[in-house]
Design a protein around this motif. Sequence first.
Motif, PDB file in Angstrom:
ATOM      1  N   GLU A  30     -30.933 -80.483  73.222  1.00  0.00           N
ATOM      2  CA  GLU A  30     -31.444 -79.581  74.446  1.00  0.00           C
ATOM      3  C   GLU A  30     -30.641 -78.173  74.054  1.00  0.00           C
ATOM      4  N   ASN A  31     -29.446 -78.372  73.770  1.00  0.00           N
ATOM      5  CA  ASN A  31     -28.401 -77.041  73.826  1.00  0.00           C
ATOM      6  C   ASN A  31     -28.423 -76.484  72.430  1.00  0.00           C
ATOM      7  N   ALA A  92     -25.212 -73.779  66.290  1.00  0.00           N
ATOM      8  CA  ALA A  92     -24.809 -75.139  66.552  1.00  0.00           C
ATOM      9  C   ALA A  92     -25.743 -75.853  67.639  1.00  0.00           C
ATOM     10  N   SER A  93     -25.804 -77.030  67.744  1.00  0.00           N
ATOM     11  CA  SER A  93     -26.528 -77.640  68.486  1.00  0.00           C
ATOM     12  C   SER A  93     -25.844 -78.806  69.387  1.00  0.00           C
ATOM     13  N   SER A  99     -21.702 -83.817  74.695  1.00  0.00           N
ATOM     14  CA  SER A  99     -21.666 -84.199  73.338  1.00  0.00           C
ATOM     15  C   SER A  99     -21.127 -83.191  72.397  1.00  0.00           C
ATOM     16  N   PRO A 100     -20.629 -83.515  71.380  1.00  0.00           N
ATOM     17  CA  PRO A 100     -19.881 -82.639  70.570  1.00  0.00           C
ATOM     18  C   PRO A 100     -21.013 -81.560  69.909  1.00  0.00           C
ATOM     19  N   LEU A 101     -20.548 -80.489  69.352  1.00  0.00           N
ATOM     20  CA  LEU A 101     -21.576 -79.497  68.928  1.00  0.00           C
ATOM     21  C   LEU A 101     -21.535 -79.768  67.318  1.00  0.00           C
TER      22      LEU A 101
ATOM     23  N   THR B  94     -15.649 -76.496  80.453  1.00  0.00           N
ATOM     24  CA  THR B  94     -15.445 -77.083  82.126  1.00  0.00           C
ATOM     25  C   THR B  94     -16.737 -78.163  81.736  1.00  0.00           C
ATOM     26  N   ARG B  95     -16.426 -79.121  82.415  1.00  0.00           N
ATOM     27  CA  ARG B  95     -17.695 -80.334  82.521  1.00  0.00           C
ATOM     28  C   ARG B  95     -18.981 -79.773  83.151  1.00  0.00           C
TER      29      ARG B  95
END
Lengths: 112, 114
Positions: A30-31, A92-93, A99-101, B94-95
């Motif tokens: 998503e990110n 990065a995603s 979640s980790p990048l 931040t979360r």
Amino acid sequence: DVKVTQSSRYLVKRTGEKVFLECVQDMDHENMFWYRQDPGLGLRLIYFSYDVKMKEKGDIPEGYSVSREKKERFSLILESASTNQTSMYLCASSLTVESPLHFGNGTRLTVT
Amino acid sequence: QQQVKQSPQSLIVQKGGISIINCAYENTAFDYFPWYQQFPGKGPALLIAIRPDVSEKKEGRFTISFNKSAKQFSLHIMDSQPGDSATYFCAASTRDNQGGKLIFGQGTELSVKP
């Protein structure tokens, strides 16, 4: 394995040129993020996107814009390249907020 | 304004020694603190991470120590090996922020001598 692919490893452009840096991820994340890495300054966030067609400014957005027309692709645009934009650019995603990048291997851009 | 400050900028350690990298932060809303490891020519990759509800997290030779009151956290690499030579970045987020964006420190270039 997650793969984040940046289209160019090295790029040399002239001052004033419009520059496109492309990034593609293959894990339906998503990110997506664009960072620049400079010695002594670490990684600084330029822009990020948490959904298709959505974008948010990071800490240093001036002189940059982004495009995310498809979920897997996030492009960084330098509207008019300047010498102070010479840097390593990292895409990065991540799947979720927690979640980790996953980073690409970077594009080293030189503006002359 | 650097929200996460990392030191030292570079570090040389003998094989078998302990490598220690420190980070400090100002924003008390930060609640996720990862460390990333970057080898030459590669992008950073997540090494280990901690949340502020614990004071220490250990994974193999890598340990994060977290001091909430001092707003500091550190990475310890025990029995350092030449293969650990890399650049290390601490980070914080931040979360509840959208997209999980991370604020990174300045980086530490670690060299482990054989």
